[in-house]
Motif scaffolding. Structure first.
Motif, mmCIF file in Angstrom:
data_model
loop_
_atom_site.group_PDB
_atom_site.id
_atom_site.type_symbol
_atom_site.label_atom_id
_atom_site.label_comp_id
_atom_site.label_asym_id
_atom_site.label_seq_id
_atom_site.Cartn_x
_atom_site.Cartn_y
_atom_site.Cartn_z
ATOM 1 N N GLU A 230 38.482 14.606 -39.104
ATOM 2 C CA GLU A 230 38.794 14.618 -40.532
ATOM 3 C C GLU A 230 38.897 13.187 -41.045
ATOM 4 O O GLU A 230 39.989 12.632 -41.236
ATOM 5 C CB GLU A 230 40.095 15.385 -40.775
ATOM 6 C CG GLU A 230 40.021 16.862 -40.394
ATOM 7 C CD GLU A 230 41.324 17.594 -40.651
ATOM 8 O OE1 GLU A 230 42.283 16.944 -41.117
ATOM 9 O OE2 GLU A 230 41.378 18.805 -40.386
ATOM 10 N N LEU A 231 37.726 12.599 -41.280
ATOM 11 C CA LEU A 231 37.651 11.228 -41.769
ATOM 12 C C LEU A 231 36.873 11.184 -43.074
ATOM 13 O O LEU A 231 36.008 12.037 -43.326
ATOM 14 C CB LEU A 231 36.974 10.320 -40.736
ATOM 15 C CG LEU A 231 37.622 10.224 -39.358
ATOM 16 C CD1 LEU A 231 36.772 9.364 -38.428
ATOM 17 C CD2 LEU A 231 39.027 9.663 -39.447
ATOM 18 N N THR A 232 37.170 10.191 -43.890
ATOM 19 C CA THR A 232 36.423 10.006 -45.131
ATOM 20 C C THR A 232 35.059 9.368 -44.836
ATOM 21 O O THR A 232 34.807 8.894 -43.728
ATOM 22 C CB THR A 232 37.216 9.114 -46.094
ATOM 23 O OG1 THR A 232 37.356 7.805 -45.508
ATOM 24 C CG2 THR A 232 38.602 9.689 -46.360
ATOM 25 N N GLU B 45 35.497 5.764 -43.880
ATOM 26 C CA GLU B 45 36.015 5.585 -42.520
ATOM 27 C C GLU B 45 34.930 5.830 -41.476
ATOM 28 O O GLU B 45 34.846 5.113 -40.467
ATOM 29 C CB GLU B 45 37.212 6.514 -42.307
ATOM 30 C CG GLU B 45 38.436 6.111 -43.125
ATOM 31 C CD GLU B 45 39.528 7.163 -43.118
ATOM 32 O OE1 GLU B 45 40.669 6.850 -43.501
ATOM 33 O OE2 GLU B 45 39.242 8.325 -42.726
ATOM 34 N N VAL C 5 41.336 3.539 -39.804
ATOM 35 C CA VAL C 5 41.711 4.838 -40.380
ATOM 36 C C VAL C 5 43.059 4.699 -41.067
ATOM 37 O O VAL C 5 44.045 4.278 -40.449
ATOM 38 C CB VAL C 5 41.774 5.929 -39.289
ATOM 39 C CG1 VAL C 5 42.198 7.265 -39.895
ATOM 40 C CG2 VAL C 5 40.427 6.055 -38.588
ATOM 41 N N GLU D 298 46.578 5.611 -42.414
ATOM 42 C CA GLU D 298 47.629 6.516 -41.935
ATOM 43 C C GLU D 298 47.176 7.246 -40.681
ATOM 44 O O GLU D 298 47.305 8.477 -40.566
ATOM 45 C CB GLU D 298 48.034 7.502 -43.034
ATOM 46 C CG GLU D 298 48.621 6.838 -44.279
ATOM 47 C CD GLU D 298 48.990 7.842 -45.351
ATOM 48 O OE1 GLU D 298 48.660 9.031 -45.161
ATOM 49 O OE2 GLU D 298 49.592 7.449 -46.363
ATOM 50 N N CYS D 299 46.648 6.485 -39.757
ATOM 51 C CA CYS D 299 46.058 7.081 -38.552
ATOM 52 C C CYS D 299 47.088 7.833 -37.718
ATOM 53 O O CYS D 299 46.791 8.891 -37.164
ATOM 54 C CB CYS D 299 45.406 5.973 -37.713
ATOM 55 S SG CYS D 299 44.611 6.538 -36.200
ATOM 56 N N GLU E 26 49.485 9.591 -38.582
ATOM 57 C CA GLU E 26 49.817 10.891 -39.146
ATOM 58 C C GLU E 26 48.620 11.849 -39.129
ATOM 59 O O GLU E 26 48.802 13.067 -39.106
ATOM 60 C CB GLU E 26 50.316 10.722 -40.578
ATOM 61 C CG GLU E 26 51.598 9.891 -40.689
ATOM 62 C CD GLU E 26 52.051 9.725 -42.120
ATOM 63 O OE1 GLU E 26 51.377 10.290 -43.022
ATOM 64 O OE2 GLU E 26 53.055 9.035 -42.349
ATOM 65 N N ARG E 27 47.417 11.294 -39.106
ATOM 66 C CA ARG E 27 46.217 12.131 -39.217
ATOM 67 C C ARG E 27 45.539 12.396 -37.885
ATOM 68 O O ARG E 27 44.861 13.422 -37.726
ATOM 69 C CB ARG E 27 45.224 11.462 -40.174
ATOM 70 C CG ARG E 27 45.731 11.330 -41.594
ATOM 71 C CD ARG E 27 44.839 10.398 -42.398
ATOM 72 N NE ARG E 27 43.443 10.820 -42.371
ATOM 73 C CZ ARG E 27 42.435 10.044 -42.795
ATOM 74 N NH1 ARG E 27 42.686 8.832 -43.248
ATOM 75 N NH2 ARG E 27 41.195 10.505 -42.730
ATOM 76 N N LEU E 28 45.695 11.478 -36.928
ATOM 77 C CA LEU E 28 45.027 11.638 -35.636
ATOM 78 C C LEU E 28 46.051 11.507 -34.516
ATOM 79 O O LEU E 28 46.850 10.554 -34.499
ATOM 80 C CB LEU E 28 43.936 10.587 -35.458
ATOM 81 C CG LEU E 28 42.741 10.636 -36.415
ATOM 82 C CD1 LEU E 28 41.801 9.468 -36.147
ATOM 83 C CD2 LEU E 28 41.997 11.961 -36.293
ATOM 84 N N LYS F 265 43.140 12.863 -29.987
ATOM 85 C CA LYS F 265 41.999 12.774 -30.889
ATOM 86 C C LYS F 265 41.422 11.360 -30.924
ATOM 87 O O LYS F 265 40.207 11.163 -31.009
ATOM 88 C CB LYS F 265 42.416 13.194 -32.301
ATOM 89 C CG LYS F 265 42.487 14.702 -32.502
ATOM 90 C CD LYS F 265 41.080 15.324 -32.433
ATOM 91 C CE LYS F 265 41.114 16.809 -32.708
ATOM 92 N NZ LYS F 265 39.747 17.413 -32.631
#
Length: 207
Positions: free
Chosen positions: A79-81, A84, A103, A105-106, A108-110, A114
């Motif tokens: 789930e990357l933009t 990114e 990335v 806020e890495c 919190e997101r990965l 991951k």
């Protein structure tokens, strides 16, 4: 000669990867290399040369259209933009700290798992830059500097107990006997056992 004017129709319509810029500059160099640069074109040739010299040391120099397409498709599982993913393609991160920098806020997101999967995919899909035989993750760790051995502490000298002080009288030896200490005074006469012959009465009668 006709004059060509470039006009920007749509601002920020799309993002370009380093690979795309690299390919465009190579084409410009091939076209301009056939004629002697003059004036403004000379400045363009200088900029083109400097940018190409830099990009040749980056991962994009080893990429191809097929590699880029395959990588972008494989990155869809994360789930990357778009920006990114583009940074992943340009920078080829091979360490977790590099992923955190690319990335937002890495943490919190990965998850850590991951991030490891992403690094494995990057190393598998994108070739390393020229001259880099092994990736950073495959390189051996730097040698641990030798710790100097502590110098041995000097042995403490045994404490010498001070000798007890000796009395001055003991140092001079036994005191000599002083006979005068028990002598009678010189002006004192012994009375006991002495008498006057004149006063002696033998008990005889006077003639």
């Amino acid at each position: 000669h006709p004059t060509f004017v470039m006009e920007l129709l749509i601002e920020n319509s799309n993002l370009l990867s380093n690979f795309e810029v690299y390919q465009v500059l190579k084409e410009i160099k091939e076209i301009k290399g056939k004629s002697k640069p003059t004036g403004k074109s000379q400045n363009l040739s200088t900029i083109t040369y400097e940018v190409l010299k830099y990009l040749e040391k980056t991962p994009c120099a080893q990429q191809s259209p097929e590699i880029v397409t395959d990588f972008v498709t494989a990155m869809n599982q994360f789930e990357l933009t778009k920006a990114e993913k583009l940074q992943m393609l340009n920078c080829r991160p091979v360490q977790p700290v590099e992923v955190h920098l690319l990335v937002e806020e890495c943490e919190e997101r990965l998850s850590d798992e991951k991030i490891d999967e992403l690094i494995t995919l990057v190393e598998a899909k994108l070739p390393a830059p020229a001259g880099l035989e092994r990736t950073i993750s495959e390189a051996p760790p730097p040698p641990i500097p030798a710790v100097p051995e502590p110098e041995p502490e000097p042995e403490a000298e045994p404490e010498v107990e001070p000798e007890p002080e000796v009395d001055a009288m003991e140092d001079d030896g036994p005191a000599e006997h002083d006979d005068t200490a028990f002598a009678a005074p010189a002006d004192e006469e012994l009375v006991a056992g002495s008498g006057d012959d004149d006063d002696y009465d033998d008990g005889g009668d006077d003639d």
